[in-house]
Design a protein around this motif. Structure first.
Motif, mmCIF file in Angstrom:
data_model
loop_
_atom_site.group_PDB
_atom_site.id
_atom_site.type_symbol
_atom_site.label_atom_id
_atom_site.label_comp_id
_atom_site.label_asym_id
_atom_site.label_seq_id
_atom_site.Cartn_x
_atom_site.Cartn_y
_atom_site.Cartn_z
ATOM 1 N N TYR A 247 32.583 9.860 10.417
ATOM 2 C CA TYR A 247 31.303 9.177 10.599
ATOM 3 C C TYR A 247 31.346 8.359 11.877
ATOM 4 O O TYR A 247 32.409 8.060 12.405
ATOM 5 C CB TYR A 247 30.926 8.324 9.390
ATOM 6 C CG TYR A 247 31.853 7.177 9.045
ATOM 7 C CD1 TYR A 247 31.539 5.864 9.387
ATOM 8 C CD2 TYR A 247 33.028 7.398 8.325
ATOM 9 C CE1 TYR A 247 32.364 4.819 9.043
ATOM 10 C CE2 TYR A 247 33.862 6.350 7.973
ATOM 11 C CZ TYR A 247 33.525 5.063 8.334
ATOM 12 O OH TYR A 247 34.351 4.032 7.989
ATOM 13 N N ILE A 248 30.162 8.051 12.375
ATOM 14 C CA ILE A 248 30.038 7.294 13.613
ATOM 15 C C ILE A 248 29.312 5.994 13.307
ATOM 16 O O ILE A 248 28.376 5.959 12.501
ATOM 17 C CB ILE A 248 29.287 8.106 14.697
ATOM 18 C CG1 ILE A 248 29.275 7.350 16.040
ATOM 19 C CG2 ILE A 248 27.876 8.461 14.261
ATOM 20 C CD1 ILE A 248 28.766 8.198 17.206
ATOM 21 N N GLY A 249 29.764 4.939 13.917
ATOM 22 C CA GLY A 249 29.127 3.648 13.658
ATOM 23 C C GLY A 249 30.059 2.512 14.012
ATOM 24 O O GLY A 249 30.708 2.518 15.057
ATOM 25 N N TYR A 250 30.175 1.534 13.096
ATOM 26 C CA TYR A 250 30.871 0.298 13.412
ATOM 27 C C TYR A 250 31.941 -0.016 12.378
ATOM 28 O O TYR A 250 31.811 0.327 11.211
ATOM 29 C CB TYR A 250 29.872 -0.860 13.478
ATOM 30 C CG TYR A 250 28.795 -0.638 14.506
ATOM 31 C CD1 TYR A 250 29.056 -0.818 15.856
ATOM 32 C CD2 TYR A 250 27.524 -0.194 14.125
ATOM 33 C CE1 TYR A 250 28.076 -0.586 16.806
ATOM 34 C CE2 TYR A 250 26.536 0.034 15.072
ATOM 35 C CZ TYR A 250 26.820 -0.161 16.413
ATOM 36 O OH TYR A 250 25.853 0.073 17.355
ATOM 37 N N SER A 251 32.967 -0.681 12.836
ATOM 38 C CA SER A 251 33.970 -1.216 11.941
ATOM 39 C C SER A 251 33.591 -2.666 11.644
ATOM 40 O O SER A 251 32.440 -3.059 11.798
ATOM 41 C CB SER A 251 35.350 -1.107 12.591
ATOM 42 O OG SER A 251 36.337 -1.620 11.741
ATOM 43 N N TRP A 252 34.572 -3.452 11.280
ATOM 44 C CA TRP A 252 34.334 -4.869 10.973
ATOM 45 C C TRP A 252 33.827 -5.585 12.216
ATOM 46 O O TRP A 252 34.442 -5.541 13.272
ATOM 47 C CB TRP A 252 35.630 -5.494 10.498
ATOM 48 C CG TRP A 252 35.547 -6.952 10.186
ATOM 49 C CD1 TRP A 252 36.043 -7.976 10.928
ATOM 50 C CD2 TRP A 252 34.935 -7.545 9.055
ATOM 51 N NE1 TRP A 252 35.785 -9.173 10.330
ATOM 52 C CE2 TRP A 252 35.104 -8.943 9.168
ATOM 53 C CE3 TRP A 252 34.266 -7.053 7.938
ATOM 54 C CZ2 TRP A 252 34.636 -9.844 8.222
ATOM 55 C CZ3 TRP A 252 33.787 -7.943 6.997
ATOM 56 C CH2 TRP A 252 33.981 -9.323 7.146
ATOM 57 N N CYS A 253 32.693 -6.258 12.079
ATOM 58 C CA CYS A 253 32.107 -6.981 13.213
ATOM 59 C C CYS A 253 31.956 -8.462 12.909
ATOM 60 O O CYS A 253 31.175 -9.146 13.538
ATOM 61 C CB CYS A 253 30.740 -6.385 13.563
ATOM 62 S SG CYS A 253 30.799 -4.703 14.177
ATOM 63 N N GLY A 254 32.670 -8.952 11.915
ATOM 64 C CA GLY A 254 32.561 -10.357 11.552
ATOM 65 C C GLY A 254 31.546 -10.575 10.440
ATOM 66 O O GLY A 254 30.742 -9.710 10.112
ATOM 67 N N CYS A 255 31.618 -11.748 9.831
ATOM 68 C CA CYS A 255 30.656 -12.097 8.789
ATOM 69 C C CYS A 255 29.304 -12.399 9.437
ATOM 70 O O CYS A 255 29.251 -13.019 10.495
ATOM 71 C CB CYS A 255 31.137 -13.314 8.009
ATOM 72 S SG CYS A 255 32.722 -13.070 7.181
ATOM 73 N N THR A 256 28.229 -11.982 8.804
ATOM 74 C CA THR A 256 26.901 -12.216 9.367
ATOM 75 C C THR A 256 25.988 -12.788 8.295
ATOM 76 O O THR A 256 26.283 -12.761 7.105
ATOM 77 C CB THR A 256 26.269 -10.906 9.889
ATOM 78 O OG1 THR A 256 25.845 -10.121 8.760
ATOM 79 C CG2 THR A 256 27.259 -10.104 10.705
ATOM 80 N N ASN A 257 24.869 -13.299 8.740
ATOM 81 C CA ASN A 257 23.867 -13.800 7.803
ATOM 82 C C ASN A 257 22.711 -12.819 7.649
ATOM 83 O O ASN A 257 21.642 -13.168 7.174
ATOM 84 C CB ASN A 257 23.339 -15.167 8.256
ATOM 85 C CG ASN A 257 22.681 -15.101 9.631
ATOM 86 O OD1 ASN A 257 22.437 -14.022 10.168
ATOM 87 N ND2 ASN A 257 22.389 -16.261 10.209
ATOM 88 N N GLY A 258 22.924 -11.571 8.076
ATOM 89 C CA GLY A 258 21.896 -10.545 7.952
ATOM 90 C C GLY A 258 21.032 -10.402 9.182
ATOM 91 O O GLY A 258 20.189 -9.511 9.250
#
Length: 292
Positions: A247-258
């Motif tokens: 799959y293509i996309g993102y790994s862990w990018c940090g905690c977010t608030n949405g």
């Protein structure tokens, strides 16, 4: 830690010579909980007000409660752990801590049917410099020699290997088994000789070795600064070189608030159809240099 049959079962004496506090912090006169078991205060619930030594990651209204003896903290498993009551640490780690009725053996409480729960995000490792995401002075504070650290690294690796050998036949999986290096053309100019050579190395092979793993084609930098053309290039590489499981996309990018949504390439909402030639590896197009 609190179980008396285990070494130091009632906690060890603590002193103030560590780079991180050995005791928790609470400001109403209650006796602190202290532990000589190595731990730091990162990503740990704290009672607010203790200053920089106690960064709050989950606020406790009163004294934080992680048991009656030892304070809350990030503790470290020593995978060299010996045998206690006929059971090794590794046996307990694999067959009780990791694989249990709360994880891969979990069942639907209503139907009794299997309802596995994943093993979580196992992204920390033991390294020759100490454990990742832990205070940088782990080695100094534990008094570990280079030989000690080397043994800890090898013991950790052996635990992970045995966990793999246990989990895979059960149909299980976790993130460390993913090949996160699917993208090879990062920082390479489109249509360049270097780009063509990278694709040549992946195309024309009967079955690329990378296909033995689930591959993540990880967009660099969480998508920050990636241009539309680069998204197109990464997607083209993915379509050309991916195996059955990718799959293509993102790994862990940090905690977010949405509100920190990652960029979405326009190509990811298009249907490109089925892979050609029953999913065989890509090939250079005859007579057209740089076309695959």
């Amino acid at each position: 830690f609190n179980n008396t049959p285990y070494p130091g079962g009632q906690g060890k004496s603590a002193n103030s010579s560590f780079h991180v506090p050995a005791c928790d912090w609470y400001n109403n006169g209650t006796a602190p909980r202290c532990s000589g078991f190595y731990h730091d205060q990162k990503q740990t619930p704290e009672h607010p007000g203790g200053g920089s030594s106690y960064p709050v990651d989950g606020e406790c209204v009163e004294q934080c409660d992680c048991g009656s003896v030892n304070p809350c903290g990030e503790y470290i498993f020593d995978h060299r752990g010996g045998e206690v009551e006929g059971r090794t640490f590794r046996d307990w780690f694999i067959n009780e801590y990791m694989i249990s009725n709360e994880t891969l053996l979990h069942k639907d409480p209503k139907t009794g049917q299997p309802m596995p729960i994943g093993l979580g995000w196992l992204d920390d490792v033991m390294t020759p410099k100490g454990p990742t995401e832990e205070n940088q002075y782990y080695i100094a504070d534990t008094g570990a020699s280079p030989e000690d650290i080397g043994e800890q690294v090898e013991a950790y690796k052996e635990s992970m290997l045995q966990l793999v050998e246990k989990v895979i036949p059960m149909g299980g999986f976790w993130m460390q088994l993913i090949d996160v290096y699917g993208v090879k053309i990062d920082h390479v100019k489109p249509n360049s000789t270097q780009c063509m050579n990278l694709l040549k190395g992946q195309c024309g092979v009967t079955r690329p070795r990378a296909w033995n793993n689930l591959q993540l084609y990880r967009i660099p930098n969480g998508g920050r600064g990636v241009t539309d053309q680069e998204f197109t290039d990464y997607t083209a590489e993915f379509l050309l070189t991916r195996g059955e499981y990718a799959y293509i996309g993102y790994s862990w990018c940090g905690c977010t608030n949405g509100q920190q949504m990652r960029p979405r390439a326009k190509e990811w909402d298009l249907d490109f159809g089925e892979p050609m030639n029953n999913g065989a590896a890509c090939t250079p197009k005859t007579g057209q240099t740089g076309v695959f």
